[in-house]
Design an enzyme around this catalytic site. Sequence first.
Site, PDB file in Angstrom:
ATOM      1  N   MET A  30       0.125  -6.700   8.209  1.00 36.18           N
ATOM      2  CA  MET A  30      -0.790  -7.025   7.109  1.00 36.18           C
ATOM      3  C   MET A  30      -1.651  -8.225   7.506  1.00 36.18           C
ATOM      4  O   MET A  30      -2.204  -8.917   6.643  1.00 36.18           O
ATOM      5  CB  MET A  30      -0.003  -7.315   5.828  1.00 36.18           C
ATOM      6  CG  MET A  30       0.761  -6.077   5.352  1.00 36.18           C
ATOM      7  SD  MET A  30       1.015  -6.040   3.569  1.00 36.18           S
ATOM      8  CE  MET A  30       1.936  -7.526   3.324  1.00 36.18           C
ATOM      9  N   HIS A  37       4.408 -11.647  15.244  1.00 29.38           N
ATOM     10  CA  HIS A  37       3.612 -10.426  15.448  1.00 29.38           C
ATOM     11  C   HIS A  37       3.253 -10.265  16.928  1.00 29.38           C
ATOM     12  O   HIS A  37       3.258  -9.159  17.459  1.00 29.38           O
ATOM     13  CB  HIS A  37       2.312 -10.484  14.637  1.00 29.38           C
ATOM     14  CG  HIS A  37       2.512 -10.472  13.159  1.00 29.38           C
ATOM     15  ND1 HIS A  37       2.283 -11.571  12.374  1.00 29.38           N
ATOM     16  CD2 HIS A  37       2.910  -9.487  12.317  1.00 29.38           C
ATOM     17  CE1 HIS A  37       2.523 -11.264  11.109  1.00 29.38           C
ATOM     18  NE2 HIS A  37       2.906 -10.013  11.044  1.00 29.38           N
ATOM     19  N   GLY A 147       9.676  -5.543  12.813  1.00 30.19           N
ATOM     20  CA  GLY A 147      10.518  -6.726  13.039  1.00 30.19           C
ATOM     21  C   GLY A 147      11.839  -6.630  12.294  1.00 30.19           C
ATOM     22  O   GLY A 147      11.874  -6.196  11.139  1.00 30.19           O
ATOM     23  N   GLN A 148      12.904  -7.083  12.943  1.00 24.72           N
ATOM     24  CA  GLN A 148      14.234  -7.114  12.325  1.00 24.72           C
ATOM     25  C   GLN A 148      14.263  -8.042  11.104  1.00 24.72           C
ATOM     26  O   GLN A 148      15.118  -7.910  10.235  1.00 24.72           O
ATOM     27  CB  GLN A 148      15.257  -7.567  13.385  1.00 24.72           C
ATOM     28  CG  GLN A 148      16.654  -7.871  12.873  1.00 24.72           C
ATOM     29  CD  GLN A 148      17.313  -6.663  12.212  1.00 24.72           C
ATOM     30  OE1 GLN A 148      17.066  -5.520  12.600  1.00 24.72           O
ATOM     31  NE2 GLN A 148      18.130  -6.913  11.201  1.00 24.72           N
ATOM     32  N   LYS A 149      13.310  -8.960  11.022  1.00 19.24           N
ATOM     33  CA  LYS A 149      13.301  -9.885   9.877  1.00 19.24           C
ATOM     34  C   LYS A 149      13.285  -9.112   8.562  1.00 19.24           C
ATOM     35  O   LYS A 149      13.893  -9.521   7.587  1.00 19.24           O
ATOM     36  CB  LYS A 149      12.092 -10.800   9.962  1.00 19.24           C
ATOM     37  CG  LYS A 149      11.922 -11.582   8.701  1.00 19.24           C
ATOM     38  CD  LYS A 149      11.059 -12.769   8.852  1.00 19.24           C
ATOM     39  CE  LYS A 149      10.871 -13.395   7.493  1.00 19.24           C
ATOM     40  NZ  LYS A 149      10.102 -12.505   6.604  1.00 19.24           N
TER      41      LYS A 149
HETATM   42  O1  PAF Z   1       5.888  -5.592   7.339  1.00 17.19           O
HETATM   43  C1  PAF Z   1       4.697  -5.537   6.964  1.00 17.19           C
HETATM   44  O2  PAF Z   1       3.860  -6.379   7.315  1.00 17.19           O
HETATM   45  C2  PAF Z   1       4.271  -4.417   6.018  1.00 17.19           C
HETATM   46  O3  PAF Z   1       5.269  -4.116   5.112  1.00 17.19           O
HETATM   47  C3  PAF Z   1       3.804  -3.160   6.765  1.00 17.19           C
HETATM   48  C4  PAF Z   1       4.933  -2.511   7.550  1.00 17.19           C
HETATM   49  C5  PAF Z   1       2.669  -3.510   7.700  1.00 17.19           C
HETATM   50  C6  PAF Z   1       3.284  -2.120   5.754  1.00 17.19           C
HETATM   51  O4  PAF Z   1       2.208  -2.606   5.036  1.00 17.19           O
END
Ligand code: PAF
Length: 281
Positions: A30, A37, A147-149
């Site tokens: 997002m 990330h 992510g595992q978080k």
């Molecule tokens: O983990 C996220 O950032 C969101 O839930 C995702 C997987 C991108 C879906 O919008």
Amino acid sequence: MQTITSVFEMQTLAEDLRSKGQIIGLVPTMGALHEGHVSLIKLAAEQADTVVVSIFVNPTQFGPSEDFTKYPRALEADVAACEAAGADIVFAPTAEEIYPKGYSTYVIEEHIAKPLEGVSRPSHFRGVTTVVAKLFNIVRPDLAVFGQKDAQQVAVIKKMVADLHFTVDVVVAPTLREQDGLAMSSRNRYLTATQRIEALVIHRALRKAAGMVAAGECRVDRLIAEATHLIAQHRRVRMIYTSIVDRTTMEAVKGEIVPGKVVMTIAVWVDEIRLIDNELL
Ligand code: PAF
């Protein structure tokens, strides 16, 4: 690296890449990208020929009283971070592109999505599964990195992939932490210096439980009591839940844990900022 905003263009390019035998890796995000990330993008780059990073603040996964409009947006910096991390394509559609006027179809996982986050955020996972299913159909990835978080999100998506016969390999990347142990999250940028210090108790509580398990303590009530006790000492931190659950089903474990099979998950409010974290036990 190229940036694509149209679903049609992304689908056409993905089809072309697939027909040339390219392995496509997707990192759904997002935006408001941080080092966590970046580690997902790097992991995708190790396993795929073409890495697509989606950047989309998904409105359907925010509840009516949640921070959708306030959610941090930093497209230019995110695109630069994707390029530096080795991404090939950024897919950054508008909300209208993903949810055109009159949109009315959703993907709902009915069990794993119910406890924990599902209690206080009842429509959250419906939004996540819907947008992730869409991204899978648009990007047609061979693998997707999460992510595992977000342990429950991982479990819900794995179940959706199995139930709906997606041929996507779900790759789970370990949680990246700041030096002091705070799990990296786009929401950390809202924390003041004082709140940030208070927030460190989440990881301390998880580590305490992990230490107890390493020392042979397997009773769920003892592990939860100790974590809860630590959190309760922090005035600004209000617990939403502390739970020990099966890693796959997210069902609460009763009695004693079997080490290696469960995850301790914690969600708290630090004043008005909601944070989650977990530890595999
Ligand atoms: O983990 C996220 O950032 C969101 O839930 C995702 C997987 C991108 C879906 O919008």
